[in-house]
Design a protein around this motif. Structure first.
Motif, PDB file in Angstrom:
ATOM      1  N   ARG A  54       0.840  -1.209   0.000  1.00  0.00           N
ATOM      2  CA  ARG A  54       0.000   0.000   0.000  1.00  0.00           C
ATOM      3  C   ARG A  54       0.876   1.261   0.000  1.00  0.00           C
ATOM      4  O   ARG A  54       0.642   2.189  -0.787  1.00  0.00           O
ATOM      5  N   ASP A 100      -3.320  -2.602   5.907  1.00  0.00           N
ATOM      6  CA  ASP A 100      -3.915  -1.552   5.091  1.00  0.00           C
ATOM      7  C   ASP A 100      -4.230  -0.327   5.943  1.00  0.00           C
ATOM      8  O   ASP A 100      -3.977   0.808   5.549  1.00  0.00           O
ATOM      9  N   ARG A 101      -4.768  -0.561   7.137  1.00  0.00           N
ATOM     10  CA  ARG A 101      -5.113   0.574   8.012  1.00  0.00           C
ATOM     11  C   ARG A 101      -3.871   1.268   8.551  1.00  0.00           C
ATOM     12  O   ARG A 101      -3.844   2.498   8.675  1.00  0.00           O
ATOM     13  N   ARG A 156      -2.825   3.500   5.735  1.00  0.00           N
ATOM     14  CA  ARG A 156      -3.742   4.620   5.510  1.00  0.00           C
ATOM     15  C   ARG A 156      -3.617   5.688   6.598  1.00  0.00           C
ATOM     16  O   ARG A 156      -3.650   6.892   6.311  1.00  0.00           O
ATOM     17  N   ILE A 161     -11.049   3.593   8.102  1.00  0.00           N
ATOM     18  CA  ILE A 161      -9.922   3.653   9.023  1.00  0.00           C
ATOM     19  C   ILE A 161     -10.367   3.711  10.473  1.00  0.00           C
ATOM     20  O   ILE A 161      -9.901   2.969  11.313  1.00  0.00           O
TER      21      ILE A 161
END
Length: 301
Positions: free
Chosen positions: A110, A273-274, A277, A299
């Motif tokens: 990511r 992923d979080r 982000r 999120i």
């Protein structure tokens, strides 16, 4: 006059196609020519390790070798991230999981895709460890982690990279939620831990991303009770609110395994992923925040 003489000397040397550089200037020139790379550190306990996960269950996107994500592997050598990434020798999983993955599998990819550049990941996480004793500043586990982080940076520089430690990702607290002493002291211990990490890595502004533990005080699990789960979660939130360059997000909604403590393979992908982000939201340059669109509900829950 000295300034004028220096300026004229530089002009003359430039005209004849050569220049004499001082040692410091040569060092700066070498650094300028080195490829720059952001290094991201992961640490914590079982849900950072990727305990009981099965890499065969993740999507095809993350099973591939990630050429633009460097990974500090079990033999302390930088290589392309190629799942499975666990178990590492210190993870505490032993032979239980031979094909495991933690949040690093999605985190690095990511970050690379959004930043548009190569990134490097190094992890030190151990199953079942607490912050009160094992991760406290000066303890053997803490010292071993710091040593690995520093060695990984040194090794990258030896490979010719100009390194920047850009973020620290922390997924830990489940063990401290088991007893009163661990739960009640977690906030103070976490503050001390963050200060220690930043001091050891010589970066007082190092972004520190906290993932709240996926446990509440009333949660029923097959691994016993965690009566101070709410206490730890609230401590993590307060630390993020009151400590500069620190951010937090929740994990209660992430898919978990039957024990109701550890995340599934999909859960670890979403965790990574979080992490990415939240780092991008809080610590990437200002223009990015306005140009990059995503649902904040993905999120923060």
């Amino acid at each position: 006059m000295k300034k004028i003489f220096l300026f004229c000397s530089i002009l003359l040397m430039s005209a004849f196609g050569f220049a004499v550089l001082s040692p410091s200037m040569r060092s700066q020139a070498q650094n300028f020519n080195q490829p720059k790379i952001k290094v991201f550190i992961l640490a914590g306990q079982s849900n950072m390790v990727g305990a009981t996960s099965d890499c065969s269950q993740i999507s095809e996107e993350f099973k591939k070798t990630q050429e633009e994500v460097l990974w500090y592997a079990e033999n302390n050598i930088w290589t392309e991230l190629d799942p499975p990434t666990e178990p590492l020798p210190f993870s505490g999983m032993g032979k239980r999981e031979k094909f495991a993955c933690g949040p690093e599998v999605s985190l690095g990819l990511r970050l690379h895709k959004v930043l548009g550049e190569q990134v490097a990941l190094v992890k030190y996480a151990r199953d079942g460890t607490n912050l009160r004793e094992e991760w406290k500043v000066g303890a053997s586990l803490y010292n071993n982690a710091i040593a690995r982080f520093k060695q990984s940076i040194f090794d990258l520089q030896e490979l010719g990279y100009n390194t920047q430690i850009a973020g620290f990702f922390w997924m830990q607290g489940e063990s401290d939620a088991r007893d009163r002493i661990g739960g009640e002291s977690y906030e103070a211990n976490l503050r001390h831990f963050i200060d220690g990490i930043r001091r050891e890595l010589d970066n007082s502004h190092l972004p520190f991303i906290l993932a709240k533990i996926p446990l509440t005080s009333a949660q029923i699990t097959t691994r016993g009770s965690f009566p101070y789960g709410d206490r730890v979660r609230n401590a993590q939130l307060r630390v993020a609110q009151n400590t500069p360059y620190t951010a937090v997000f929740d994990t209660l909604d992430l898919p978990r395994q039957e024990d109701n403590v550890h995340l599934t393979a999909e859960g670890y992908i979403l965790l990574g992923d979080r992490f990415a982000r939240v780092w991008l939201l809080h610590f990437f340059p200002q223009p990015f925040r306005f140009n990059f669109s995503f649902n904040l509900l993905d999120i923060f829950h």
